[in-house]
Design a protein around this motif. Structure first.
Motif, PDB file in Angstrom:
ATOM      1  N   UNK A   1       4.146   9.993  -6.791  1.00  0.00           N
ATOM      2  CA  UNK A   1       5.176  10.298  -7.784  1.00  0.00           C
ATOM      3  C   UNK A   1       4.541  10.627  -9.133  1.00  0.00           C
ATOM      4  N   UNK A   2       3.542   9.848  -9.482  1.00  0.00           N
ATOM      5  CA  UNK A   2       2.873  10.094 -10.773  1.00  0.00           C
ATOM      6  C   UNK A   2       2.158  11.440 -10.709  1.00  0.00           C
ATOM      7  N   UNK A   3       1.466  11.680  -9.620  1.00  0.00           N
ATOM      8  CA  UNK A   3       0.768  12.942  -9.460  1.00  0.00           C
ATOM      9  C   UNK A   3       1.795  14.068  -9.464  1.00  0.00           C
ATOM     10  N   UNK A   4       2.897  13.864  -8.812  1.00  0.00           N
ATOM     11  CA  UNK A   4       3.942  14.870  -8.762  1.00  0.00           C
ATOM     12  C   UNK A   4       4.499  15.159 -10.165  1.00  0.00           C
ATOM     13  N   UNK A   5       4.466  14.235 -11.050  1.00  0.00           N
ATOM     14  CA  UNK A   5       4.951  14.423 -12.404  1.00  0.00           C
ATOM     15  C   UNK A   5       3.984  15.327 -13.181  1.00  0.00           C
ATOM     16  N   UNK A   6       2.754  15.136 -12.885  1.00  0.00           N
ATOM     17  CA  UNK A   6       1.764  15.910 -13.618  1.00  0.00           C
ATOM     18  C   UNK A   6       1.530  17.273 -12.997  1.00  0.00           C
ATOM     19  N   UNK A   7       1.910  17.498 -11.926  1.00  0.00           N
ATOM     20  CA  UNK A   7       1.691  18.799 -11.290  1.00  0.00           C
ATOM     21  C   UNK A   7       2.833  19.701 -11.612  1.00  0.00           C
TER      22      UNK A   7
ATOM     23  N   UNK B   1       0.839  -1.193   0.000  1.00  0.00           N
ATOM     24  CA  UNK B   1       0.000   0.000   0.000  1.00  0.00           C
ATOM     25  C   UNK B   1       0.880   1.252   0.000  1.00  0.00           C
ATOM     26  N   UNK B   2       1.916   1.241   0.833  1.00  0.00           N
ATOM     27  CA  UNK B   2       2.815   2.396   0.907  1.00  0.00           C
ATOM     28  C   UNK B   2       3.506   2.601  -0.426  1.00  0.00           C
ATOM     29  N   UNK B   3       3.909   1.508  -1.071  1.00  0.00           N
ATOM     30  CA  UNK B   3       4.557   1.611  -2.380  1.00  0.00           C
ATOM     31  C   UNK B   3       3.583   2.172  -3.411  1.00  0.00           C
ATOM     32  N   UNK B   4       2.370   1.657  -3.352  1.00  0.00           N
ATOM     33  CA  UNK B   4       1.343   2.136  -4.285  1.00  0.00           C
ATOM     34  C   UNK B   4       1.086   3.625  -4.094  1.00  0.00           C
ATOM     35  N   UNK B   5       0.999   4.041  -2.829  1.00  0.00           N
ATOM     36  CA  UNK B   5       0.788   5.446  -2.530  1.00  0.00           C
ATOM     37  C   UNK B   5       1.966   6.288  -3.025  1.00  0.00           C
ATOM     38  N   UNK B   6       3.160   5.769  -2.780  1.00  0.00           N
ATOM     39  CA  UNK B   6       4.341   6.504  -3.217  1.00  0.00           C
ATOM     40  C   UNK B   6       4.346   6.625  -4.732  1.00  0.00           C
ATOM     41  N   UNK B   7       3.906   5.586  -5.419  1.00  0.00           N
ATOM     42  CA  UNK B   7       3.844   5.612  -6.869  1.00  0.00           C
ATOM     43  C   UNK B   7       2.803   6.634  -7.326  1.00  0.00           C
ATOM     44  N   UNK B   8       1.669   6.621  -6.682  1.00  0.00           N
ATOM     45  CA  UNK B   8       0.603   7.560  -7.028  1.00  0.00           C
ATOM     46  C   UNK B   8       1.106   8.970  -6.785  1.00  0.00           C
TER      47      UNK B   8
END
Length: 143
Positions: free
Chosen positions: A137-143, A128-135
């Motif tokens: 990171x992905x969100x951070x890429x788009x922002x 879950x923590x990895x998934x959150x970190x991925x989300x």
């Protein structure tokens, strides 16, 4: 030798009874007859004693063999009984060992399952923590 015995007898009769016999007295034939009878009696007793000894030796041999056979049967019986007791004890020990082994294996399974569950829970949290970190990171890429 017979003459010595006769001389001794003549002296003894003279001393006890006051009668002096001559060497040619017919009554002295009785000493010869008695000597002959005593010899035959001794020979017969010797033969009887030898036969008795042979019989006793044979009996002792028979008794000894019988005693040996009985002792062997007793020893064999005791050995068989001992083997049966040892086999029963070994079976009982093996059964007890099996029970202890089953109990220990059960305890180990419980511990392993608990460890798996703990590890599984940790994996879920990490996932879950990895998934959150991925989300993130992905969100951070788009922002």
């Amino acid at each position: 030798m017979a003459a010595d015995l006769q001389d001794e007898l003549i002296r003894e009769l003279a001393a006890k009874h006051g009668v002096v016999l001559g060497r040619d007295d017919p009554i002295l034939m009785l000493t010869t007859i008695q000597e002959h009878m005593l010899r035959k009696l001794n020979e017969g007793q010797s033969e009887a004693l030898a036969e008795f000894q042979r019989t006793m030796e044979l009996s002792m041999t028979t008794w000894s063999e019988d005693a040996r056979e009985k002792a062997q049967r007793i020893v064999n019986g005791a050995l068989e009984a001992s083997k049966r007791v040892m086999a029963q004890n070994a079976e009982a020990a093996a059964a007890e060992f099996g029970k202890v082994l089953e109990r220990k294996v059960g305890e180990m399974e419980v511990r392993l399952n608990a460890a798996r569950e703990e590890r599984s829970s940790t994996l879920v949290v990490v996932s879950i923590a990895s998934g959150l970190a991925l989300v993130v990171a992905v969100v951070g890429l788009f922002i």
